[in-house]
Write a protein that holds these residues in place. Structure first.
Motif, short mmCIF file in Angstrom:
data_model
loop_
_atom_site.label_atom_id
_atom_site.label_comp_id
_atom_site.label_asym_id
_atom_site.label_seq_id
_atom_site.Cartn_x
_atom_site.Cartn_y
_atom_site.Cartn_z
N VAL A 148 -32.26 -8.50 4.10
CA VAL A 148 -32.88 -7.39 3.38
C VAL A 148 -32.37 -7.43 1.95
N LEU A 149 -33.28 -7.69 1.01
CA LEU A 149 -32.97 -7.63 -0.42
C LEU A 149 -33.55 -6.32 -0.93
N ASP A 150 -32.69 -5.45 -1.42
CA ASP A 150 -33.08 -4.13 -1.87
C ASP A 150 -34.21 -4.24 -2.90
N ARG A 151 -35.36 -3.66 -2.58
CA ARG A 151 -36.50 -3.75 -3.50
C ARG A 151 -36.32 -2.89 -4.73
N TYR A 177 -20.15 2.16 5.22
CA TYR A 177 -21.60 2.29 5.07
C TYR A 177 -21.98 1.71 3.71
N VAL A 178 -23.10 1.02 3.68
CA VAL A 178 -23.63 0.48 2.43
C VAL A 178 -25.03 1.04 2.27
N GLY A 179 -25.26 1.78 1.17
CA GLY A 179 -26.54 2.42 0.97
C GLY A 179 -27.49 1.57 0.15
N PHE A 180 -28.77 1.60 0.53
CA PHE A 180 -29.83 0.92 -0.21
C PHE A 180 -30.62 1.98 -1.00
N SER A 181 -31.31 1.54 -2.03
CA SER A 181 -31.95 2.48 -2.94
C SER A 181 -33.08 3.27 -2.30
N ASP A 182 -33.63 2.81 -1.17
CA ASP A 182 -34.71 3.52 -0.50
C ASP A 182 -34.21 4.49 0.57
N GLY A 183 -32.89 4.68 0.65
CA GLY A 183 -32.33 5.59 1.63
C GLY A 183 -31.91 4.92 2.92
N SER A 184 -32.23 3.66 3.10
CA SER A 184 -31.76 2.93 4.28
C SER A 184 -30.29 2.59 4.10
N LEU A 185 -29.66 2.11 5.16
CA LEU A 185 -28.24 1.81 5.07
C LEU A 185 -27.84 0.76 6.09
N ALA A 186 -26.68 0.16 5.83
CA ALA A 186 -26.05 -0.75 6.78
C ALA A 186 -24.76 -0.09 7.26
N ILE A 187 -24.55 -0.09 8.56
CA ILE A 187 -23.35 0.50 9.16
C ILE A 187 -22.41 -0.61 9.57
N TYR A 188 -21.14 -0.48 9.23
CA TYR A 188 -20.13 -1.42 9.70
C TYR A 188 -19.50 -0.85 10.96
N THR A 189 -19.70 -1.53 12.08
CA THR A 189 -19.27 -0.97 13.37
C THR A 189 -17.77 -1.04 13.59
N GLY A 190 -17.07 -1.88 12.83
CA GLY A 190 -15.63 -1.98 12.99
C GLY A 190 -14.89 -0.70 12.68
N GLN A 191 -15.54 0.22 11.94
CA GLN A 191 -14.90 1.48 11.58
C GLN A 191 -14.64 2.36 12.81
N PHE A 192 -15.30 2.08 13.94
CA PHE A 192 -15.17 2.91 15.13
C PHE A 192 -14.05 2.46 16.06
N GLU A 193 -13.39 1.34 15.75
CA GLU A 193 -12.35 0.85 16.64
C GLU A 193 -11.15 1.80 16.65
N VAL A 194 -10.64 2.09 17.86
CA VAL A 194 -9.48 2.97 18.01
C VAL A 194 -8.40 2.26 18.82
N LEU A 195 -7.16 2.71 18.61
CA LEU A 195 -6.00 2.19 19.32
C LEU A 195 -5.25 3.37 19.93
N ALA A 196 -4.77 3.20 21.13
CA ALA A 196 -4.09 4.29 21.83
C ALA A 196 -2.66 4.45 21.34
N VAL A 197 -2.23 5.70 21.15
CA VAL A 197 -0.84 6.05 20.84
C VAL A 197 -0.45 7.21 21.74
N ALA A 198 0.84 7.41 21.93
CA ALA A 198 1.30 8.44 22.86
C ALA A 198 1.13 9.84 22.29
N ASP A 199 1.51 10.00 21.01
CA ASP A 199 1.51 11.34 20.41
C ASP A 199 1.71 11.22 18.91
N THR A 200 1.84 12.37 18.24
CA THR A 200 2.02 12.36 16.78
C THR A 200 3.34 11.70 16.38
N GLY A 201 4.34 11.78 17.25
CA GLY A 201 5.60 11.12 16.95
C GLY A 201 5.44 9.61 16.89
N SER A 202 4.63 9.07 17.75
CA SER A 202 4.37 7.63 17.75
C SER A 202 3.64 7.22 16.48
#
Length: 484
Positions: free
Chosen positions: A218-221, A127-152
């Protein structure tokens, strides 16, 4: 099994709509699967703006899973800020990964997410915060990969490269009452895109949209007035110069986000990111409070470097191996330094000398340690920028009736004709086509391979062969540089 992808960004669509009524209630009430699986996705993540600073995040999986890891787990910001909804789901930090563990295999689950404004080393800020409280979200943070269990997970030992499995395409849907900016477009209600191994930045908020001939963003005002005024002048100058040197404009306007973190901390700090045609920069510090020629020069250089990548990627295939990143990173350095020197006028030659003196000092230990193209394996990735910039400088000076842009245009044409990625071999072939002396090309090729007893002497020899007049001190450090 598919090879893990963690670079390419594939943006499919930005769905713009004008809801018939308020979206807030619908967004708050939504749950897993309520919005359906996106076309072409192996799983879909719906991110709902809850209107109180938090987000509801709903996962819908095509296949039931017992455990998942987040492909981007640096920064350790999720545990304590992301809360599973309901029972049977746990979020834990295990063996260097943020992991989701389920009591029984499932295809749907939800979390409540409170943004953490962190800067993971070597990765995009979630997340990148702007001074007016708005923000930019990076969607790549939500990517998941399947694993079998904690041992994996334990067996990976913190090494993402050791993971094996099917890396599914992720669909991301963002729902918000707030105006959004995505892929250079203002969007209301919903943004959708798919990605595999990466993501995109989506801006949420009411910040002023800056639209110019060559870029939109968007240039932060909250930024100091002098920075905003300088940006307005400098960005157009950067684009105009590049359009002349590259002999064409960008096919689509660049997308620029410039966030301001305030001046409470001393000095100056910044972090920049580039994805596709989007450039994001977050800056802060007391050094920004008053007009600073040095800081303005740095900002010019930063944006010139990143815009150079926009033009580099406009034609032909992408870059080859990580080890060959000296071609585009070093090339962008060379282009940005030359462009800023031109903008500085009479101060340009001194700026060139000082900049390449730093590049030279940073490059020497990299070449002394081994081949340039394995620098990242020695934790010397900075060599791709510094040594690559010096190679670009030499090629620029040695191209008869041309420059570094002539070579890049030739390389793009070869890449396009052959449907071949940019590579060391293609770069030097293009240099030869542009008239660079074959002996100099062979010399640079050997220099990149490393192992020279005296890399400083080899660099100096390359400069001499290119016609660069360079002066060195008694410690073999570059002092001044004059281009032919």
């Amino acid at each position: 099994m598919t090879r893990l992808v963690r670079i390419a960004l594939i943006v499919v669509a930005a769905a713009a709509c004008s809801p018939a009524g308020p979206r807030g209630a619908a967004a708050n009430d939504a749950g897993p699967g309520s919005n359906g699986m996106m076309d072409g996705a192996g799983y879909t993540v719906t991110v709902r703006d809850l209107g109180d600073g938090r987000f509801g995040v709903d996962y819908l999986l095509a296949d039931a899973q017992s455990a998942l890891i987040f492909s981007r787990s640096s920064g350790d910001y999720r545990v304590g800020a992301w809360s599973p909804v309901g029972s049977g789901v746990q979020l834990e930090r295990l063996h260097g990964f943020d992991a989701l563990l389920f009591d029984a295999p499932r295809t749907e689950f939800s979390l409540i997410v409170e943004p953490r404004f962190v800067s993971p080393q070597g990765d995009y800020s979630p997340y990148v915060g702007f001074s007016d409280g708005s923000l930019a979200i990076y969607t790549g943070q939500f990517e998941v990969l399947a694993v079998a269990d904690t041992g994996s997970i334990a067996a990976l030992d913190g090494n993402l490269g050791a993971w094996q499995g099917e890396q599914y395409t992720m669909g991301v849907r963002i729902l918000s009452d707030r105006r959004m900016v995505f892929d250079g477009e203002i969007v209301d209600g919903s943004v959708e895109h798919t990605a595999r191994g990466n993501g995109a930045f989506v801006y949420l908020g009411d910040g002023e949209i800056t639209a110019r001939r060559s870029y939109v963003g968007v240039l932060d005002r909250g930024l100091p007035t002098w920075v905003l005024e300088a940006m307005d002048d400098d960005m157009e100058s950067i684009f105009e110069t590049y359009e002349t040197r590259w002999q064409h404009p960008l096919e689509e306007r660049a997308v620029l986000y410039f966030a301001y973190g305030g001046d409470e901390q001393g000095g100056y700090s910044n972090k920049g990111s580039v994805i596709d045609r989007s450039i994001l920069m977050s800056s802060s510090g007391q050094a920004m409070s008053e007009p600073s020629p040095d800081l303005r020069t740095y900002l010019r250089w930063f944006f010139a470097h990143e815009v150079a990548h926009q033009f580099q990627n406009l034609r032909g295939q992408g870059s080859g191996t990580i080890g060959e990143s000296w071609i585009h990173e070093g090339g962008a350095n060379t282009m940005a330094t030359g462009l800023v020197a031109q903008m500085l006028g009479e101060a340009g030659p001194d700026y060139l000398s000082a900049t390449y003196a730093r590049e030279y000092a940073q490059c020497l230990p990299v070449l002394a340690a081994g081949p340039l193209e394995t620098a990242h394996l020695r934790d010397q990735s900075g060599g791709f920028y510094a040594c690559g910039a010096l190679i670009g400088l030499v090629i620029d000076a040695a191209t008869p009736d041309g420059d570094i842009y002539t070579v890049w245009l030739a390389m793009q044409a070869l890449s396009e004709q052959r449907d071949e990625q940019r590579s060391r071999a293609l770069f030097f072939e293009a240099a030869g086509q542009a008239g660079v002396d074959a002996d100099l090309i062979a010399h640079l090729d050997r220099l990149i391979d490393g192992g020279a007893d005296d890399p400083a002497a080899q660099l100096r020899r390359a400069m001499d062969m290119a016609g660069l007049a360079a002066e060195f001190d008694d410690n073999n450090q570059l002092i001044t540089l004059q281009q032919p």
